[in-house]
Scaffold this motif. Structure first.
Motif, PDB file in Angstrom:
ATOM      1  N   LEU A  55       0.835  -1.197   0.000  1.00  0.00           N
ATOM      2  CA  LEU A  55       0.000   0.000   0.000  1.00  0.00           C
ATOM      3  C   LEU A  55       0.878   1.258   0.000  1.00  0.00           C
ATOM      4  CD1 LEU A  55      -2.868  -1.096   2.453  1.00  0.00           C
ATOM      5  CD2 LEU A  55      -2.739  -1.394  -0.018  1.00  0.00           C
ATOM      6  N   ASP A  91      -6.709   6.471   7.097  1.00  0.00           N
ATOM      7  CA  ASP A  91      -5.424   5.807   6.856  1.00  0.00           C
ATOM      8  C   ASP A  91      -5.414   4.523   7.679  1.00  0.00           C
ATOM      9  OD1 ASP A  91      -2.848   4.964   6.402  1.00  0.00           O
ATOM     10  OD2 ASP A  91      -1.969   6.970   6.579  1.00  0.00           O
ATOM     11  N   GLN A 139      -4.042   1.689   7.072  1.00  0.00           N
ATOM     12  CA  GLN A 139      -2.722   1.064   7.191  1.00  0.00           C
ATOM     13  C   GLN A 139      -1.952   1.692   8.353  1.00  0.00           C
ATOM     14  OE1 GLN A 139      -0.098   1.474   3.796  1.00  0.00           O
ATOM     15  NE2 GLN A 139       1.138  -0.276   4.421  1.00  0.00           N
ATOM     16  N   ILE A 161     -10.337  -5.376   3.599  1.00  0.00           N
ATOM     17  CA  ILE A 161     -10.318  -3.938   3.348  1.00  0.00           C
ATOM     18  C   ILE A 161     -10.039  -3.703   1.876  1.00  0.00           C
ATOM     19  CG2 ILE A 161      -7.859  -3.680   3.966  1.00  0.00           C
ATOM     20  CD1 ILE A 161      -8.653  -0.887   5.086  1.00  0.00           C
ATOM     21  N   ALA A 173      -8.614  -0.880  -0.359  1.00  0.00           N
ATOM     22  CA  ALA A 173      -7.787   0.297  -0.123  1.00  0.00           C
ATOM     23  C   ALA A 173      -7.367   0.911  -1.454  1.00  0.00           C
ATOM     24  CB  ALA A 173      -6.558  -0.065   0.702  1.00  0.00           C
ATOM     25  N   ASN A 185     -10.657   4.119   1.731  1.00  0.00           N
ATOM     26  CA  ASN A 185     -10.807   2.680   1.944  1.00  0.00           C
ATOM     27  C   ASN A 185     -12.212   2.393   2.463  1.00  0.00           C
ATOM     28  OD1 ASN A 185     -10.844   2.157   5.080  1.00  0.00           O
ATOM     29  ND2 ASN A 185      -9.185   3.639   4.765  1.00  0.00           N
TER      30      ASN A 185
END
Length: 296
Positions: A117, A151, A153, A268, A270, A283
């Motif tokens: 990502l 965010d 991640q 997810i 994304a 996302n």
């Protein structure tokens, strides 16, 4: 509301606040240019904790060469007014020289989940994030820290760091806040031209379309979901895809292309897409549970 700019002063303030052992401290780490998404984190911190601290610091070590550190939007007066309106107790606004008086030779690096990502397209970014967040945790010593899921991640990386290093703080993920038309709130939205902003709505629209198609059984494999997302995004002439990914969540491990979506999957979707010079992320979660005879 107190505005504090030095580490020594914030440490003294936090010692005083925490001398009452019933006090719970909540930290909302930000890079400023605050908006309703940040405000929602402050409100959640206000609900769950007794002392709310907002940090405002544009962290240079999480920006790569050629990224927008120098031009990242800043507005101190606006930020302080928003924080005060939300009932924040303390704003910690250190300078770069206060946080990094000498070139830092120590960094915290989380492996594996930082290699995909945003970590793939922004090498070193998450080392900068985890290092500054660790510093903030050591300086403020919060009981809770609040992060937005825009965010996702970053949330997963910070949760991993906290687990691995036995940090005594609970991470509280909070929902994405969107404009009425669906665009996820971001400090970087200010960079968008009117046409770019209009075309950026394809991000949330494509996520909604994929969610709906999965829940209705029209898409059943990872390949099909990625294909729909890419098709919808590329229908926007100004969209330049950085990545479109479907991963297990919160592990952030890839799915096989032929993976069939089944009950119990927590996934997810994304996205990272550029519109002009502005890189936006978004996302949506796909969590399939059976409720009666329907899937949600």
């Amino acid at each position: 509301m107190k505005v504090i700019r030095t580490i020594s002063e914030i440490r003294t303030e936090m010692r005083n606040a925490q001398s009452n052992h019933n006090n719970k401290v909540g930290l909302v780490p930000t890079m400023g240019y605050l908006h309703e998404g940040h405000a929602s984190l402050m409100r959640e911190a206000r609900k769950q904790t007794d002392v709310v601290v907002v940090s405002i610091f544009v962290n240079p070590i999480q920006f790569g060469p050629g990224e927008d550190y120098e031009t990242y939007p800043r507005n101190e007066a606006h930020d302080l007014a928003l924080a005060e309106a939300e009932g924040v107790d303390i704003v910690f606004m250190p300078s770069v020289s206060e946080m990094y008086p000498t070139p830092t030779k120590t960094k915290i690096s989380v492996s594996d989940i930082t290699t995909l990502l945003c970590g793939a397209s922004r090498p070193g970014h998450f080392d900068g994030v985890t290092t500054v967040v660790s510093k903030l945790f050591h300086i403020v010593k919060p009981d809770y820290a609040f992060f937005g899921m825009k965010d996702a991640q970053q949330v997963a990386v910070i949760e991993q760091m906290v687990r691995d290093l036995n940090m005594d703080v609970k991470i509280v993920p909070c929902p994405i806040i969107r404009e009425a038309d669906g665009l996820a709130l971001s400090s970087r939205n200010v960079y968008l031209s009117p046409e770019e902003r209009q075309q950026a709505l394809v991000l949330s629209a494509s996520l909604r379309a994929a969610q709906s198609a999965v829940l209705q059984g029209q898409l059943t494999t990872a390949t099909e979901i990625r294909a729909l997302l890419q098709e919808q995004i590329t229908s926007s002439p100004l969209a330049e895809i950085d990545y479109v990914e479907l991963l297990h969540f919160p592990e952030l491990t890839p799915l096989e292309a032929a993976h069939r979506i089944v009950e119990g999957d927590s996934l997810i979707m994304a996205l990272a897409v550029k519109f002009g010079r502005t890189r936006l992320i978004d996302n949506a979660l796909l969590q399939l549970q059976k409720v009666g005879d329907s899937h949600v």
